[in-house]
Design an enzyme around this catalytic site. Structure first.
Site, PDB file in Angstrom:
ATOM      1  N   LEU A  53       0.868  -1.173   0.000  1.00  0.00           N
ATOM      2  CA  LEU A  53       0.000   0.000   0.000  1.00  0.00           C
ATOM      3  C   LEU A  53       0.907   1.226   0.000  1.00  0.00           C
ATOM      4  CD1 LEU A  53      -2.652  -0.932   2.755  1.00  0.00           C
ATOM      5  CD2 LEU A  53      -2.949  -1.063   0.271  1.00  0.00           C
ATOM      6  N   ASP A  54       0.450   2.302  -0.613  1.00  0.00           N
ATOM      7  CA  ASP A  54       1.228   3.539  -0.585  1.00  0.00           C
ATOM      8  C   ASP A  54       1.432   4.000   0.852  1.00  0.00           C
ATOM      9  OD1 ASP A  54       1.164   3.502  -3.338  1.00  0.00           O
ATOM     10  OD2 ASP A  54      -0.446   4.977  -3.510  1.00  0.00           O
ATOM     11  N   LYS A  55       2.485   4.753   1.078  1.00  0.00           N
ATOM     12  CA  LYS A  55       2.824   5.235   2.416  1.00  0.00           C
ATOM     13  C   LYS A  55       1.653   5.927   3.104  1.00  0.00           C
ATOM     14  CE  LYS A  55       6.223   8.301   4.678  1.00  0.00           C
ATOM     15  NZ  LYS A  55       5.574   9.628   4.789  1.00  0.00           N
TER      16      LYS A  55
END
Length: 245
Positions: A53-55
């Protein structure tokens, strides 16, 4: 760091990723904490990354606890035998209220670290459905059938409705109560308005798949408090679109 665990057995662990935390260290942020390191410290064993998942995206994420499980889960994700659902606030009123975006995604030709819809990219498929709409914002449910980098963010930008607070694909502006509340007054003790949300308004809320032994796994992560606060304020101060007719 307290990480909420939704499911755990000898083969895998599924947790609720906080926004702002990297899944694994990257070369630009090698010293920052990462979710896999936090889980390795928590479990006392090696953790294998299955997907990412993106940060700044929160929500459900699965890790493997041994090589065999890592192989099996990696194939599941590659073969698209996993149901992945997201919820997100986007800018604007989305028409039609339900649809499928099928556009190839590849690296942006000019900006490092950014993706774009491009003919040279790999095909990406995103289904979306409007859950609630207000004059300036919409709450959407997404199901992604491919796992391209920044897929939901790129696809929503491509149809003119970037994710709220997206610095890379939108205007990056924080969600302010003053943007929806008429006659908003700053309290005397505050010099500037504090945003209700200043991170990417995207949340991975559901993950479903079948384990190798045939056991079905379905995990849901409730909408986090920061995004829920925006929805509550929208319902309070901005009339839902169905009541505007």
């Amino acid at each position: 760091m307290q990480i909420e665990v939704f499911y755990e057995d000898d083969d895998l662990i599924i947790v609720n990723k906080p926004a702002g935390l990297l899944v694994i260290p990257d070369r630009f942020n090698a010293d920052l904490p990462s979710l896999n390191r936090v889980l390795e410290a928590k479990t006392g064993q090696k953790i294998w990354v299955v997907h990412r998942l993106d940060k700044d995206t929160s929500g459900v994420i699965c890790f493997a606890k041994n090589e065999h499980a890592h192989r099996y889960l990696s194939i599941l994700f590659q073969e698209r035998d996993v149901n992945k659902y997201y919820a997100g606030l986007v800018n604007g009123i989305v028409i039609p209220a339900e649809g499928r975006i099928e556009s190839p995604i590849g690296e942006h030709p000019a900006v490092h670290g950014k993706m774009a819809v491009t003919k040279k990219g790999k095909m990406a498929v995103t289904d979306y459905k409007v859950v609630e709409q207000w004059p300036l914002y919409s709450l959407l449910q997404f199901q992604i059938h491919t796992g391209r980098t920044h897929q939901v963010r790129v696809h929503m930008q491509s149809i003119g409705h970037p994710i709220v607070c997206d610095e890379l694909y939108g205007d990056g502006k924080p969600f302010l109560l003053s943007s929806i509340k008429r006659k908003y007054n700053l309290s005397k003790k505050d010099e500037t308005e504090k945003p209700l949300l200043s991170r990417l308004a995207l949340h991975a809320y559901k993950l479903e798949f079948i384990k190798e032994d045939g056991t079905p796994v379905s995990v849901e992560a409730p909408i986090p408090r920061d995004i829920a606060a925006c929805i509550n304020q929208l319902n309070k101060w901005a009339k839902p679109m169905d009541s505007l007719h």
